[in-house]
Design a protein around this motif. Structure first.
Motif, short mmCIF file in Angstrom:
data_model
loop_
_atom_site.label_atom_id
_atom_site.label_comp_id
_atom_site.label_asym_id
_atom_site.label_seq_id
_atom_site.Cartn_x
_atom_site.Cartn_y
_atom_site.Cartn_z
N ARG A 52 0.84 -1.20 0.00
CA ARG A 52 0.00 0.00 0.00
C ARG A 52 0.88 1.25 0.00
O ARG A 52 0.59 2.21 -0.70
CB ARG A 52 -0.93 0.00 1.21
CG ARG A 52 -2.01 -1.07 1.14
CD ARG A 52 -2.93 -1.02 2.30
NE ARG A 52 -3.80 0.15 2.11
CZ ARG A 52 -4.43 0.76 3.08
NH1 ARG A 52 -4.33 0.33 4.32
NH2 ARG A 52 -5.19 1.80 2.84
N HIS A 53 1.92 1.22 0.79
CA HIS A 53 2.84 2.37 0.85
C HIS A 53 3.52 2.58 -0.50
O HIS A 53 3.63 3.71 -0.98
CB HIS A 53 3.87 2.15 1.95
CG HIS A 53 4.87 3.24 2.08
ND1 HIS A 53 4.56 4.47 2.60
CD2 HIS A 53 6.17 3.30 1.70
CE1 HIS A 53 5.63 5.24 2.56
NE2 HIS A 53 6.61 4.55 2.03
N LEU A 54 3.99 1.49 -1.10
CA LEU A 54 4.67 1.59 -2.41
C LEU A 54 3.73 2.08 -3.50
O LEU A 54 4.16 2.71 -4.46
CB LEU A 54 5.27 0.24 -2.79
CG LEU A 54 6.48 -0.20 -1.97
CD1 LEU A 54 6.87 -1.62 -2.34
CD2 LEU A 54 7.64 0.74 -2.17
N SER A 55 2.43 1.79 -3.35
CA SER A 55 1.48 2.21 -4.37
C SER A 55 1.01 3.65 -4.16
O SER A 55 0.23 4.18 -4.94
CB SER A 55 0.27 1.27 -4.40
OG SER A 55 -0.46 1.38 -3.21
N GLY A 56 1.48 4.28 -3.09
CA GLY A 56 1.16 5.68 -2.87
C GLY A 56 0.02 5.94 -1.91
O GLY A 56 -0.38 7.08 -1.74
N VAL A 57 -0.52 4.90 -1.30
CA VAL A 57 -1.58 5.10 -0.32
C VAL A 57 -0.95 5.68 0.94
O VAL A 57 -0.04 5.10 1.52
CB VAL A 57 -2.30 3.77 0.01
CG1 VAL A 57 -3.33 3.98 1.10
CG2 VAL A 57 -2.93 3.20 -1.24
N ILE A 58 -1.43 6.85 1.33
CA ILE A 58 -0.85 7.54 2.47
C ILE A 58 -1.72 7.30 3.70
O ILE A 58 -2.92 7.54 3.67
CB ILE A 58 -0.72 9.05 2.20
CG1 ILE A 58 0.20 9.28 1.01
CG2 ILE A 58 -0.22 9.79 3.43
CD1 ILE A 58 0.27 10.71 0.54
N GLN A 59 -1.09 6.81 4.75
CA GLN A 59 -1.79 6.58 6.00
C GLN A 59 -1.91 7.90 6.76
O GLN A 59 -0.97 8.69 6.77
CB GLN A 59 -1.04 5.57 6.88
CG GLN A 59 -0.99 4.18 6.29
CD GLN A 59 -2.33 3.50 6.29
OE1 GLN A 59 -3.26 3.91 6.98
NE2 GLN A 59 -2.47 2.48 5.48
#
Length: 104
Positions: free
Chosen positions: A57-64
């Motif tokens: 998710r992080h690598l795909s650009g999803v920002i927590q």
């Protein structure tokens, strides 16, 4: 000597609260104080799956979203603003600037 100068400079957390939060969450998923080795291994596998999903998710650009309270975010920004003055300022003036951002 212990300090958090480098941690603030690198925009890292100043405390280990996030580690403690992870430990508590993991402990609650295990749901017992002395699990068998097989139960513990199974929970480690589940945690590994969770970490791999979060990494993707992080690598795909999803920002927590930030879990920090706004006052701590503001404190971090003020401390980062003080860091460049370390080399140019009188030590007492620099420490006074840091102390003005601390609460007892």
């Amino acid at each position: 000597m212990w300090n958090v100068h480098d941690r603030v400079n690198e925009n890292l957390p100043r405390t280990n609260i996030s580690v403690e939060a992870w430990h508590r969450a993991f402990q609650q998923t295990v749901d017992c104080h002395h699990p068998t080795i097989f139960k513990l291994i199974n929970h480690f596998r589940l945690e590994q799956d969770h970490v791999e999903i979060e990494m993707e998710r992080h690598l795909s650009g999803v920002i927590q979203p930030q879990a920090s309270k706004n006052k701590y975010v503001q404190l971090s920004r003020r401390l980062q603003a003080l860091l460049p003055t370390y080399d140019n300022a009188n030590v007492i003036v620099y420490l006074r600037g840091i102390a003005n951002n601390l609460e007892l």
